[in-house]
Design a protein around this motif. Structure first.
Motif, short mmCIF file in Angstrom:
data_model
loop_
_atom_site.label_atom_id
_atom_site.label_comp_id
_atom_site.label_asym_id
_atom_site.label_seq_id
_atom_site.Cartn_x
_atom_site.Cartn_y
_atom_site.Cartn_z
N GLU A 118 0.83 -1.20 0.00
CA GLU A 118 0.00 0.00 0.00
C GLU A 118 0.87 1.25 0.00
OE1 GLU A 118 -2.02 -2.81 3.09
OE2 GLU A 118 0.00 -2.10 2.62
N CYS A 166 -2.70 0.14 -4.03
CA CYS A 166 -2.32 -1.21 -3.60
C CYS A 166 -1.74 -1.93 -4.81
CB CYS A 166 -3.52 -1.95 -3.05
SG CYS A 166 -3.18 -3.69 -2.62
N TRP A 178 -10.27 -3.43 0.91
CA TRP A 178 -9.65 -2.39 1.73
C TRP A 178 -10.26 -2.47 3.13
CZ3 TRP A 178 -5.54 0.40 0.33
CH2 TRP A 178 -5.25 0.56 -1.03
N SER A 227 -13.45 2.81 -5.27
CA SER A 227 -12.43 1.81 -5.59
C SER A 227 -12.35 1.62 -7.09
CB SER A 227 -12.78 0.46 -4.95
OG SER A 227 -12.55 0.46 -3.57
N LEU A 278 -7.93 3.36 -4.01
CA LEU A 278 -9.05 3.80 -3.19
C LEU A 278 -8.99 5.32 -3.11
CD1 LEU A 278 -11.43 2.85 -1.39
CD2 LEU A 278 -9.89 3.10 0.57
N TYR A 280 -4.82 1.84 7.07
CA TYR A 280 -5.57 1.23 5.98
C TYR A 280 -4.75 0.10 5.37
CZ TYR A 280 -9.20 4.78 6.09
OH TYR A 280 -10.26 5.58 6.47
N CYS A 330 -4.75 -3.16 2.38
CA CYS A 330 -5.38 -3.89 1.29
C CYS A 330 -5.10 -5.38 1.50
CB CYS A 330 -4.91 -3.42 -0.09
SG CYS A 330 -3.17 -3.68 -0.49
#
Length: 125
Positions: free
Chosen positions: A6, A22, A36, A70, A81, A94, A96
């Motif tokens: 990410e 990602c 996500w 997304s 995202l 965050y 992925c």
């Protein structure tokens, strides 16, 4: 070896935008969708969105619908995202992850096989 990486996190003011990326290595989007997730301190990891590069299925959590988008670039094996109208409650790490995605069905973190290292998003009030 499967690797998810990410990038794109950072510090932004309320109402601002960020785009997370990602990059997926060792998997194809024919075999896996990308989800996500986010986790704030003291809270459980929660799903934010998922997208399937094979059939186009997309799911969003109610808390981000209309603000987050997304997208997938199958040629680069990357998922993005786009986060707009950010709120302090969006502050979290965050992640992925590679796993399932159905348009109207939420798959919890336990259903995902591979995870990235995470990127921090901080929204100041």
């Amino acid at each position: 070896e499967v690797q998810l990486v990410e990038s794109g996190g950072g510090l932004v003011q309320t109402g601002g935008s960020l785009r997370l990326s990602c990059a997926a290595f060792g998997i194809t989007f024919e075999d896996y969708a990308i989800g996500w997730f986010r986790q704030a301190p003291g809270k459980e990891r929660e799903g934010v969105s998922c997208i399937s590069g094979s059939d186009g299925s997309i799911w969003y959590a109610d808390s981000v619908k209309g603000r987050f988008t997304s997208t997938v670039d199958n040629t680069k094996n990357m998922v993005f995202l786009q986060m707009t109208s950010l709120k302090p409650e969006d502050t979290a790490a965050y992640y992925c992850a590679a796993g399932p995605c159905g348009g109207d069905f939420y798959f919890p973190p336990s259903e995902y096989d591979f995870w990235g290292q995470g990127t921090q998003v901080t929204v100041s009030s």
